[in-house]
Design a protein around this motif. Sequence first.
Motif, PDB file in Angstrom:
ATOM      1  N   ILE A 105       0.847  -1.200   0.000  1.00 26.36           N
ATOM      2  CA  ILE A 105       0.000   0.000   0.000  1.00 26.36           C
ATOM      3  C   ILE A 105       0.873   1.238   0.000  1.00 26.36           C
ATOM      4  CG2 ILE A 105      -1.709   1.317   1.294  1.00 26.36           C
ATOM      5  CD1 ILE A 105      -2.785  -1.376   2.343  1.00 26.36           C
ATOM      6  N   ASN A 106       1.935   1.258   0.833  1.00 22.65           N
ATOM      7  CA  ASN A 106       2.825   2.410   0.890  1.00 22.65           C
ATOM      8  C   ASN A 106       3.459   2.698  -0.463  1.00 22.65           C
ATOM      9  OD1 ASN A 106       2.350   2.881   3.567  1.00 22.65           O
ATOM     10  ND2 ASN A 106       4.163   1.812   4.300  1.00 22.65           N
ATOM     11  N   GLU A 107       3.746   1.655  -1.221  1.00 20.82           N
ATOM     12  CA  GLU A 107       4.383   1.817  -2.530  1.00 20.82           C
ATOM     13  C   GLU A 107       3.358   1.974  -3.648  1.00 20.82           C
ATOM     14  OE1 GLU A 107       6.919  -1.538  -3.023  1.00 20.82           O
ATOM     15  OE2 GLU A 107       8.193  -1.041  -1.300  1.00 20.82           O
ATOM     16  N   GLY A 108       2.071   2.005  -3.301  1.00 23.09           N
ATOM     17  CA  GLY A 108       1.034   2.168  -4.312  1.00 23.09           C
ATOM     18  C   GLY A 108       0.893   0.978  -5.233  1.00 23.09           C
ATOM     19  N   LYS A 109       1.201  -0.218  -4.727  1.00 14.89           N
ATOM     20  CA  LYS A 109       1.194  -1.411  -5.577  1.00 14.89           C
ATOM     21  C   LYS A 109      -0.032  -2.294  -5.359  1.00 14.89           C
ATOM     22  CE  LYS A 109       6.184  -1.725  -6.229  1.00 14.89           C
ATOM     23  NZ  LYS A 109       7.402  -2.548  -6.075  1.00 14.89           N
ATOM     24  N   ILE A 110      -1.017  -1.787  -4.620  1.00 17.78           N
ATOM     25  CA  ILE A 110      -2.246  -2.568  -4.434  1.00 17.78           C
ATOM     26  C   ILE A 110      -3.337  -1.982  -5.315  1.00 17.78           C
ATOM     27  CG2 ILE A 110      -4.147  -2.889  -2.818  1.00 17.78           C
ATOM     28  CD1 ILE A 110      -2.421  -4.090  -0.929  1.00 17.78           C
ATOM     29  N   GLY A 111      -3.885  -2.794  -6.165  1.00 15.66           N
ATOM     30  CA  GLY A 111      -5.012  -2.383  -6.993  1.00 15.66           C
ATOM     31  C   GLY A 111      -6.282  -3.056  -6.505  1.00 15.66           C
TER      32      GLY A 111
ATOM     33  N   ILE B 175      -0.381  -3.953  13.330  1.00 15.45           N
ATOM     34  CA  ILE B 175      -0.424  -3.460  11.950  1.00 15.45           C
ATOM     35  C   ILE B 175      -1.787  -3.681  11.299  1.00 15.45           C
ATOM     36  CG2 ILE B 175       2.045  -3.689  11.527  1.00 15.45           C
ATOM     37  CD1 ILE B 175       1.550  -6.333  10.230  1.00 15.45           C
ATOM     38  N   GLY B 176      -2.644  -4.467  11.940  1.00 11.69           N
ATOM     39  CA  GLY B 176      -3.948  -4.766  11.348  1.00 11.69           C
ATOM     40  C   GLY B 176      -4.794  -3.522  11.145  1.00 11.69           C
ATOM     41  N   LEU B 177      -4.782  -2.605  12.125  1.00 11.76           N
ATOM     42  CA  LEU B 177      -5.572  -1.384  11.996  1.00 11.76           C
ATOM     43  C   LEU B 177      -4.983  -0.461  10.940  1.00 11.76           C
ATOM     44  CD1 LEU B 177      -6.475  -0.560  15.717  1.00 11.76           C
ATOM     45  CD2 LEU B 177      -7.879  -1.676  13.977  1.00 11.76           C
ATOM     46  N   THR B 178      -3.655  -0.456  10.818  1.00  9.88           N
ATOM     47  CA  THR B 178      -3.017   0.350   9.774  1.00  9.88           C
ATOM     48  C   THR B 178      -3.468  -0.119   8.401  1.00  9.88           C
ATOM     49  OG1 THR B 178      -1.072   0.629  11.187  1.00  9.88           O
ATOM     50  CG2 THR B 178      -0.807   1.134   8.861  1.00  9.88           C
ATOM     51  N   VAL B 179      -3.441  -1.442   8.193  1.00  9.30           N
ATOM     52  CA  VAL B 179      -3.881  -2.000   6.913  1.00  9.30           C
ATOM     53  C   VAL B 179      -5.350  -1.667   6.674  1.00  9.30           C
ATOM     54  CG1 VAL B 179      -4.286  -4.140   5.644  1.00  9.30           C
ATOM     55  CG2 VAL B 179      -2.166  -3.843   6.933  1.00  9.30           C
ATOM     56  N   ALA B 180      -6.176  -1.812   7.702  1.00 11.41           N
ATOM     57  CA  ALA B 180      -7.612  -1.530   7.558  1.00 11.41           C
ATOM     58  C   ALA B 180      -7.839  -0.079   7.142  1.00 11.41           C
ATOM     59  CB  ALA B 180      -8.338  -1.830   8.869  1.00 11.41           C
ATOM     60  N   GLN B 181      -7.163   0.853   7.812  1.00  8.26           N
ATOM     61  CA  GLN B 181      -7.359   2.266   7.493  1.00  8.26           C
ATOM     62  C   GLN B 181      -6.963   2.575   6.047  1.00  8.26           C
ATOM     63  OE1 GLN B 181      -4.413   5.085   8.489  1.00  8.26           O
ATOM     64  NE2 GLN B 181      -5.841   6.578   9.336  1.00  8.26           N
ATOM     65  N   ARG B 182      -5.849   2.019   5.624  1.00  6.12           N
ATOM     66  CA  ARG B 182      -5.352   2.355   4.285  1.00  6.12           C
ATOM     67  C   ARG B 182      -6.198   1.712   3.191  1.00  6.12           C
ATOM     68  NH1 ARG B 182       1.192   2.542   5.600  1.00  6.12           N
ATOM     69  NH2 ARG B 182       0.941   3.965   7.360  1.00  6.12           N
ATOM     70  N   LEU B 183      -6.717   0.521   3.455  1.00  9.25           N
ATOM     71  CA  LEU B 183      -7.611  -0.100   2.476  1.00  9.25           C
ATOM     72  C   LEU B 183      -8.941   0.646   2.391  1.00  9.25           C
ATOM     73  CD1 LEU B 183      -6.979  -3.907   3.104  1.00  9.25           C
ATOM     74  CD2 LEU B 183      -6.272  -2.550   1.124  1.00  9.25           C
ATOM     75  N   VAL B 184      -9.428   1.124   3.528  1.00 11.05           N
ATOM     76  CA  VAL B 184     -10.665   1.914   3.517  1.00 11.05           C
ATOM     77  C   VAL B 184     -10.456   3.195   2.716  1.00 11.05           C
ATOM     78  CG1 VAL B 184     -12.199   3.312   4.966  1.00 11.05           C
ATOM     79  CG2 VAL B 184     -11.647   0.982   5.639  1.00 11.05           C
ATOM     80  N   LYS B 185      -9.310   3.847   2.898  1.00 16.63           N
ATOM     81  CA  LYS B 185      -9.021   5.068   2.138  1.00 16.63           C
ATOM     82  C   LYS B 185      -8.940   4.786   0.645  1.00 16.63           C
ATOM     83  CE  LYS B 185      -6.713   8.000   5.555  1.00 16.63           C
ATOM     84  NZ  LYS B 185      -5.460   8.726   5.900  1.00 16.63           N
ATOM     85  N   LEU B 186      -8.364   3.632   0.275  1.00 20.90           N
ATOM     86  CA  LEU B 186      -8.306   3.268  -1.143  1.00 20.90           C
ATOM     87  C   LEU B 186      -9.711   3.157  -1.741  1.00 20.90           C
ATOM     88  CD1 LEU B 186      -5.451   0.588  -1.398  1.00 20.90           C
ATOM     89  CD2 LEU B 186      -5.447   2.915  -2.305  1.00 20.90           C
ATOM     90  N   HIS B 187     -10.679   2.797  -0.916  1.00 16.48           N
ATOM     91  CA  HIS B 187     -12.070   2.688  -1.363  1.00 16.48           C
ATOM     92  C   HIS B 187     -12.799   4.035  -1.293  1.00 16.48           C
ATOM     93  CE1 HIS B 187     -11.524  -1.700  -0.979  1.00 16.48           C
ATOM     94  NE2 HIS B 187     -12.573  -1.802  -1.761  1.00 16.48           N
TER      95      HIS B 187
ATOM     96  N   GLY C  75     -14.364  -0.247  26.731  1.00 17.86           N
ATOM     97  CA  GLY C  75     -14.593  -0.778  25.399  1.00 17.86           C
ATOM     98  C   GLY C  75     -14.178   0.192  24.300  1.00 17.86           C
ATOM     99  N   SER C  76     -14.260  -0.291  23.062  1.00 19.99           N
ATOM    100  CA  SER C  76     -13.860   0.523  21.909  1.00 19.99           C
ATOM    101  C   SER C  76     -14.890   0.375  20.801  1.00 19.99           C
ATOM    102  CB  SER C  76     -12.494   0.078  21.379  1.00 19.99           C
ATOM    103  OG  SER C  76     -11.509   0.145  22.387  1.00 19.99           O
ATOM    104  N   GLU C  77     -14.944   1.383  19.949  1.00 19.61           N
ATOM    105  CA  GLU C  77     -15.821   1.333  18.788  1.00 19.61           C
ATOM    106  C   GLU C  77     -15.066   1.883  17.576  1.00 19.61           C
ATOM    107  OE1 GLU C  77     -20.410   2.317  17.993  1.00 19.61           O
ATOM    108  OE2 GLU C  77     -19.180   4.124  18.195  1.00 19.61           O
ATOM    109  N   PHE C  78     -15.155   1.158  16.460  1.00 21.85           N
ATOM    110  CA  PHE C  78     -14.588   1.608  15.202  1.00 21.85           C
ATOM    111  C   PHE C  78     -15.734   1.838  14.221  1.00 21.85           C
ATOM    112  CE2 PHE C  78     -11.098  -0.358  17.348  1.00 21.85           C
ATOM    113  CZ  PHE C  78      -9.987   0.377  16.962  1.00 21.85           C
ATOM    114  N   VAL C  79     -15.700   2.999  13.579  1.00 24.55           N
ATOM    115  CA  VAL C  79     -16.767   3.382  12.651  1.00 24.55           C
ATOM    116  C   VAL C  79     -16.165   3.513  11.255  1.00 24.55           C
ATOM    117  CG1 VAL C  79     -18.555   5.064  12.098  1.00 24.55           C
ATOM    118  CG2 VAL C  79     -17.938   4.625  14.496  1.00 24.55           C
ATOM    119  N   VAL C  80     -16.687   2.720  10.325  1.00 27.20           N
ATOM    120  CA  VAL C  80     -16.214   2.730   8.940  1.00 27.20           C
ATOM    121  C   VAL C  80     -17.311   3.301   8.054  1.00 27.20           C
ATOM    122  CG1 VAL C  80     -15.384   1.334   7.008  1.00 27.20           C
ATOM    123  CG2 VAL C  80     -14.767   0.714   9.360  1.00 27.20           C
TER     124      VAL C  80
END
Length: 557
Positions: free
Chosen positions: A247-253, A378-390, A404-409
């Motif tokens: 993702i950092n290198e822009g190689k995920i399509g 690193i799981g949350l980092t990957v999640a955030q960057r994939l969401v941004k790609l979308h 507790g915690s809550e994540f909103v997508v």
Amino acid sequence: MKRAPGAKPPESRGATAQSDAPAEDARAIQERLRTEIAGRQEIEAAFRASQERFQALVDAIPQLAWTANADGFIHWYNRRWYEYTGATPQHMEGWGWQSVHDPKKLPEVLARWSVSIATGESFDMIFPLRGADGVFRSFLTRVLPLKDAAGTVTQWFGTNTDVDELQRAQEALARQTEELARADRSKDEFLAMLAHELRNPLAPIRNAAEILREGDPTQREEAAAILALQVESMGRMIDDLLDVSRINEGKIGLRKSIVSMEAILDAAAHLNRAALDGRGQTLEIALPRKAIFLEADATRLAQVFGNLLSNACKYGSAGGRIVVTAAFEDRESEAAPEAVVRVRDDGMGMAPELLPRIFDLFTQGDRALDRAQGGLGIGLTVAQRLVKLHGGSIEAHSDGPGCGSEFVVRLPATRRGPVSHSQPRPPAPPEAPRRMLIVDDNEASAVTMAALQSRRGHITRTAFTGEQALALAGEFKPDVLLLDIGLPGLDGYEVARRMRADTAHAGIFIIAMTGYGSDDDRAKARAAGFDKHLVKPVDLDLLREWLLGWEPSAGNA
């Protein structure tokens, strides 16, 4: 004695000589006065010229400049001072300079100035001055005493140099230095955690191997399930690491299609089912009556929500409850609708200072040695960057530790559903036996793969170097070549190229079986003659699917 006519008596000549002396003295005095006046005029002209040169000099310098009496009363400023402050000489004279100082800093400036006036010492100090535009900028002020021959201060000369940009740069550098130090600490912690997390599965894997060797049939089944779970866990960790880099290198399509949110969340739940059951946690998924559709990469979004559920599982309470809710928000008619998914757990929560950094690489909320949940951060980092790609966004919320915690997508949704394909798939044909050559320098990997494929009815041979593979291929004549790329000596690329160049092996099905899985690696493999590409640990179901669909006459696909 007769005198010549008109002749004066001797007494008369002496009186005349005496009367000439005062006239000569007056002329001398006048000459001296003229000389002194001319000298003074020259001195005054030189003084004026010196003043003009000084004024031109101090007006030309970029600094604000000023002079003050011995008691600190400022009586002169240069042009730059008035240009910067926008003040008038009448306003600035004496102690008027205080009006352009920051009131919070002024007491400190006055105190330092008083010490110098009392002691005759110079001083340097940085403080803000307000400009004509009302904006404060930082200035380095330097004040020097001007003393007479006796060492008594007669005047003060001061300059104010604009160091605002330098000050900001230094502050930014200090922040960057702190961020780099924090990143370095995070990296060290991450490497320690990586070693811990990669070693963790080794214990159950080794135990399961012993059970498979010595245990009864029931235990063997349990051991096989343990092995599969641990291998899957390690594979996901490695995939997350690689995804961050890609993702950092822009190689995920993204491979987008119309997909339902229900299918994505079901896939994410399936990925975490074993972990949820292991911690005795209940997962509730609440969906609206009307289906939510997105134009998205279903695999990547399943990874996003799989990571969020994995996080909720790790940091939620054992035996607790994880709630996932999805909603369709149809906003203004001209704006695209949104799908909003909330993932809520009842676990340890997050401290307020962690929330701004929770999506940073290698960030974890708790690194206690006795924490059993694990994770690389690193799981949350990957999640955030994939969401941004979308084109979406993700936020983290928590009321604090223990809450507790809550994540909103939020993701762009679509008002149209998927195209229906009502034709049922034909049943898969039985797997035909193949002549399979398995090449891997990791002998254990090659031997176990050969054993698995033999149990599926294939005829197998193994080789552990590229040279062995080429020699054995001439004798064995395989239909399928499972080929590791990173071989010693003759690597897998060269083996594939030589096999393709040999007409005796026309139509052979060559599959890469490797730890190299980037897009560049796959392109290089295709160029070398590989038909397919499998990343270790090998997906056996995918391999079976390929073998079922391959025909020997098809040649190099």
